[in-house]
Each structure stands twice: as structure tokens, then as C-alpha cells.
Design a protein around this motif. Sequence first.
Motif, mmCIF file in Angstrom:
data_model
loop_
_atom_site.group_PDB
_atom_site.id
_atom_site.type_symbol
_atom_site.label_atom_id
_atom_site.label_comp_id
_atom_site.label_asym_id
_atom_site.label_seq_id
_atom_site.Cartn_x
_atom_site.Cartn_y
_atom_site.Cartn_z
ATOM 1 N N HIS A 133 0.859 -1.125 -0.033
ATOM 2 C CA HIS A 133 -0.141 0.231 0.030
ATOM 3 C C HIS A 133 0.711 1.167 -0.038
ATOM 4 C CE1 HIS A 133 -3.293 2.734 1.956
ATOM 5 N NE2 HIS A 133 -3.235 2.918 0.831
ATOM 6 N N LEU A 134 0.878 2.063 -1.182
ATOM 7 C CA LEU A 134 1.661 3.099 -1.222
ATOM 8 C C LEU A 134 0.825 4.225 -0.643
ATOM 9 C CD1 LEU A 134 2.832 2.503 -5.112
ATOM 10 C CD2 LEU A 134 3.850 2.007 -2.783
ATOM 11 N N ARG A 135 1.403 5.348 -0.151
ATOM 12 C CA ARG A 135 0.763 6.669 0.136
ATOM 13 C C ARG A 135 0.431 7.248 -1.038
ATOM 14 N NH1 ARG A 135 5.115 7.054 3.346
ATOM 15 N NH2 ARG A 135 6.077 8.781 2.201
ATOM 16 N N GLN A 136 1.099 7.352 -1.975
ATOM 17 C CA GLN A 136 0.911 8.049 -3.275
ATOM 18 C C GLN A 136 -0.230 7.177 -4.184
ATOM 19 O OE1 GLN A 136 3.853 6.693 -2.642
ATOM 20 N NE2 GLN A 136 5.485 7.958 -2.607
ATOM 21 N N ASP A 137 -1.056 8.045 -4.980
ATOM 22 C CA ASP A 137 -1.845 7.790 -5.820
ATOM 23 C C ASP A 137 -1.134 7.588 -7.252
ATOM 24 O OD1 ASP A 137 -3.825 7.397 -8.055
ATOM 25 O OD2 ASP A 137 -5.399 8.228 -6.744
ATOM 26 N N ILE A 138 -0.473 6.516 -7.524
ATOM 27 C CA ILE A 138 0.188 6.387 -8.872
ATOM 28 C C ILE A 138 -0.635 5.946 -10.104
ATOM 29 C CG2 ILE A 138 2.311 6.406 -7.602
ATOM 30 C CD1 ILE A 138 2.269 3.260 -8.432
ATOM 31 N N GLU A 139 -0.380 6.079 -11.306
ATOM 32 C CA GLU A 139 -0.986 5.536 -12.419
ATOM 33 C C GLU A 139 -0.551 4.059 -12.286
ATOM 34 O OE1 GLU A 139 -3.463 7.066 -14.095
ATOM 35 O OE2 GLU A 139 -3.348 8.402 -12.659
ATOM 36 N N THR A 140 -1.497 3.336 -12.748
ATOM 37 C CA THR A 140 -1.305 1.789 -13.112
ATOM 38 C C THR A 140 -2.180 1.390 -14.422
ATOM 39 O OG1 THR A 140 -3.090 1.375 -11.738
ATOM 40 C CG2 THR A 140 -1.061 1.389 -10.740
ATOM 41 N N PRO A 141 -1.854 0.168 -14.925
ATOM 42 C CA PRO A 141 -2.472 -0.302 -16.176
ATOM 43 C C PRO A 141 -3.931 -0.380 -15.976
ATOM 44 C CG PRO A 141 -0.429 -1.636 -15.822
ATOM 45 C CD PRO A 141 -0.586 -0.724 -14.706
ATOM 46 N N THR A 142 -4.788 -0.136 -16.766
ATOM 47 C CA THR A 142 -6.168 -0.439 -16.821
ATOM 48 C C THR A 142 -6.514 -1.855 -17.122
ATOM 49 O OG1 THR A 142 -6.749 1.797 -17.648
ATOM 50 C CG2 THR A 142 -8.511 0.026 -17.754
ATOM 51 N N PRO A 143 -7.347 -2.427 -16.119
ATOM 52 C CA PRO A 143 -7.765 -3.861 -16.312
ATOM 53 C C PRO A 143 -8.333 -4.338 -17.858
ATOM 54 C CG PRO A 143 -8.841 -3.124 -14.422
ATOM 55 C CD PRO A 143 -8.117 -1.779 -15.248
ATOM 56 N N SER A 144 -7.858 -5.268 -18.412
ATOM 57 C CA SER A 144 -7.953 -5.768 -19.653
ATOM 58 C C SER A 144 -9.389 -6.292 -20.041
ATOM 59 C CB SER A 144 -7.025 -6.643 -20.026
ATOM 60 O OG SER A 144 -7.342 -8.051 -19.485
ATOM 61 N N LEU A 145 -10.117 -6.700 -19.118
ATOM 62 C CA LEU A 145 -11.583 -7.125 -19.068
ATOM 63 C C LEU A 145 -12.529 -6.154 -18.361
ATOM 64 C CD1 LEU A 145 -11.064 -10.757 -18.082
ATOM 65 C CD2 LEU A 145 -11.059 -9.839 -20.192
ATOM 66 N N ARG A 146 -13.626 -5.835 -19.071
ATOM 67 C CA ARG A 146 -14.691 -4.991 -18.331
ATOM 68 C C ARG A 146 -15.697 -5.914 -17.762
ATOM 69 N NH1 ARG A 146 -14.715 -0.144 -20.297
ATOM 70 N NH2 ARG A 146 -13.487 1.020 -22.099
ATOM 71 N N ARG A 147 -15.749 -7.317 -17.966
ATOM 72 C CA ARG A 147 -16.708 -8.073 -17.345
ATOM 73 C C ARG A 147 -16.099 -9.442 -17.089
ATOM 74 N NH1 ARG A 147 -18.938 -6.706 -22.220
ATOM 75 N NH2 ARG A 147 -20.568 -5.459 -21.091
ATOM 76 N N SER A 148 -16.694 -10.119 -16.162
ATOM 77 C CA SER A 148 -16.199 -11.362 -15.922
ATOM 78 C C SER A 148 -15.937 -12.295 -17.080
ATOM 79 C CB SER A 148 -16.964 -12.175 -14.863
ATOM 80 O OG SER A 148 -16.674 -13.586 -14.832
ATOM 81 N N PRO A 149 -14.696 -13.178 -17.186
ATOM 82 C CA PRO A 149 -14.614 -14.125 -18.438
ATOM 83 C C PRO A 149 -15.432 -15.334 -18.222
ATOM 84 C CG PRO A 149 -12.809 -14.408 -16.695
ATOM 85 C CD PRO A 149 -13.720 -12.987 -16.302
ATOM 86 N N CYS A 150 -16.146 -15.415 -17.159
ATOM 87 C CA CYS A 150 -17.063 -16.528 -17.010
ATOM 88 C C CYS A 150 -18.271 -16.340 -17.810
ATOM 89 C CB CYS A 150 -17.609 -16.684 -15.690
ATOM 90 S SG CYS A 150 -16.078 -17.002 -14.406
ATOM 91 N N GLU A 151 -18.743 -15.011 -18.185
ATOM 92 C CA GLU A 151 -19.889 -14.743 -18.879
ATOM 93 C C GLU A 151 -19.683 -15.279 -20.425
ATOM 94 O OE1 GLU A 151 -20.938 -10.656 -18.632
ATOM 95 O OE2 GLU A 151 -20.694 -10.654 -16.551
ATOM 96 N N SER A 152 -18.560 -15.297 -21.089
ATOM 97 C CA SER A 152 -18.475 -15.807 -22.100
ATOM 98 C C SER A 152 -17.967 -17.344 -22.257
ATOM 99 C CB SER A 152 -17.532 -14.802 -23.087
ATOM 100 O OG SER A 152 -16.165 -14.935 -22.522
ATOM 101 N N CYS A 153 -17.765 -17.783 -21.340
ATOM 102 C CA CYS A 153 -17.240 -19.361 -21.164
ATOM 103 C C CYS A 153 -18.586 -20.550 -21.191
ATOM 104 C CB CYS A 153 -16.590 -19.705 -19.833
ATOM 105 S SG CYS A 153 -15.881 -21.144 -19.765
ATOM 106 N N ALA A 154 -18.683 -20.894 -22.429
ATOM 107 C CA ALA A 154 -19.913 -21.568 -22.440
ATOM 108 C C ALA A 154 -19.877 -22.931 -21.901
ATOM 109 C CB ALA A 154 -20.027 -22.012 -24.102
ATOM 110 N N GLN A 155 -18.657 -23.683 -21.600
ATOM 111 C CA GLN A 155 -18.651 -24.902 -21.109
ATOM 112 C C GLN A 155 -18.563 -25.046 -19.503
ATOM 113 O OE1 GLN A 155 -18.816 -27.809 -23.050
ATOM 114 N NE2 GLN A 155 -18.917 -26.306 -24.654
#
Length: 224
Positions: A133-155
Motif C-alpha cells: 500500500h503506497l501513500r501516493q496515488d500512482i498511475e497503473t495499467p487499466t484492467p483488460s476485461l470489462r466483465r467477468s470472463p465466465c460470462e463468455s465461457c460456454a462450457q
Amino acid sequence: MTASPRFQDILSAAQDADLDVLGTVHPGRVRVQGLAGGTLILLGLKGTPTWRRIAAAPEFADSAPDPLDRWSRRVVDGLARRFDAEAHYPFGGPPYAPFVNWALASGRAFTSPSQMMVHDTVGMLISYRGALHLRQDIETPTPSLRRSPCESCAQRPCLSACPAHALIDGGPYDLSACHSHLAAPDGVPCLSNGCLARLACPLSRGAERDPAQSAHHMSYFHIT
């Protein structure tokens, strides 16, 4: 004033220490349990070569209990000192740090149909070992998924792969059925190679998990 650390520097240092960044959270932007402001970096394990180096660490050779937890404390404490951060761990309680809440808030972990967490790159083989836990608010990468991968997992193999039928859509997880299976001869593959339901998740291949690591975790989950 000390300059804020860069995310890339933290990522490189974590990877050099045999950890990987499995998510980030900005408590000043997203409400999470136990933290306010700054940046939270979630650290975990990934890859067979990583596990083999960890298993060769001094903590695994001294016969003292909980070698992985002790290794994690040594390594994550070192990173915390380097980046002037506060270290948190998913073990050592109660009380326990709310890693599930933090993981879900990162946007990189989700609740699967079986109610176990699934991660965007390591699937259901998530192994968080600590957080900074850093005291500073630093920029980090944006998550690659917008929703759960399970939603597109048919099996949805996480629901059908369990030989004990301990997992059902929406839960609850039948813990007693799981332990009964592990105590029987048929449970040896799960103890030796890891939970078959977790392994069945297509994203779990991204963990590049050494079976020896899964066996280590299973030895703590099912104590004989």
C-alpha cells in the motif's frame, strides 16, 4: 519531497523477486475495506520456474513451519522498504486482511459460477502472497476485461470437473464432500496436482502452475 515510485519500477522489482503484480486498486477512487487513499499493489505467484526458485529458498530448508508464508514476508517486506510502502498479507490472522475484497475491487478478479475467484490471466489458480500500500496515488495499467470472463465461457468446466461434485452453479461449496474425496484413494490426483475444478478453468493455463506448487497448497488445505 520524495518522488512517487513508478508502476513499472514496482513491477520489475516484484518480478525480480519472483512475484508478479496480479492487480492494483486506488482506494481514493474505489471504496475498499480497510484502506483510504494511495495505491494498493496486489502481489502473487506465477510460473513454474518461479516456484522452483522459491522452493529452493532457505525457508524451505530449515524445517520450520509455513515456509511459503515466511518467504512471502521476507520478500514483500523488502519491497515495502524499497518503495516506502506498507505491507499486507492474506495470512497471519485473525484478523485477516480483506484480500478477496481488494482482489474484486482491482477489476482483474471476479466471482466464478462456482463462487471461487477467477483472475483475468491466471484463472482459478490465484495465489496472492502479499500487497503493497503506497501513500501516493500512482498511475497503473487499466484492467483488460470489462466483465467477468465466465460470462463468455460456454462450457464452464469449473462446475463439472470436480469428482466430488462439491461445486454447483451459485454455490454453496460443499466443503465436507471435498475433504471426504481427498481423504479417499481417488483423491490422490487432486492432492498431487491441484484442485481439478480450478485446473479446468481455461484461464488457469496462464498461471503456468508447477504441480509441486499445487501439492504444497493442497497440503495446507487438506491436513491429514
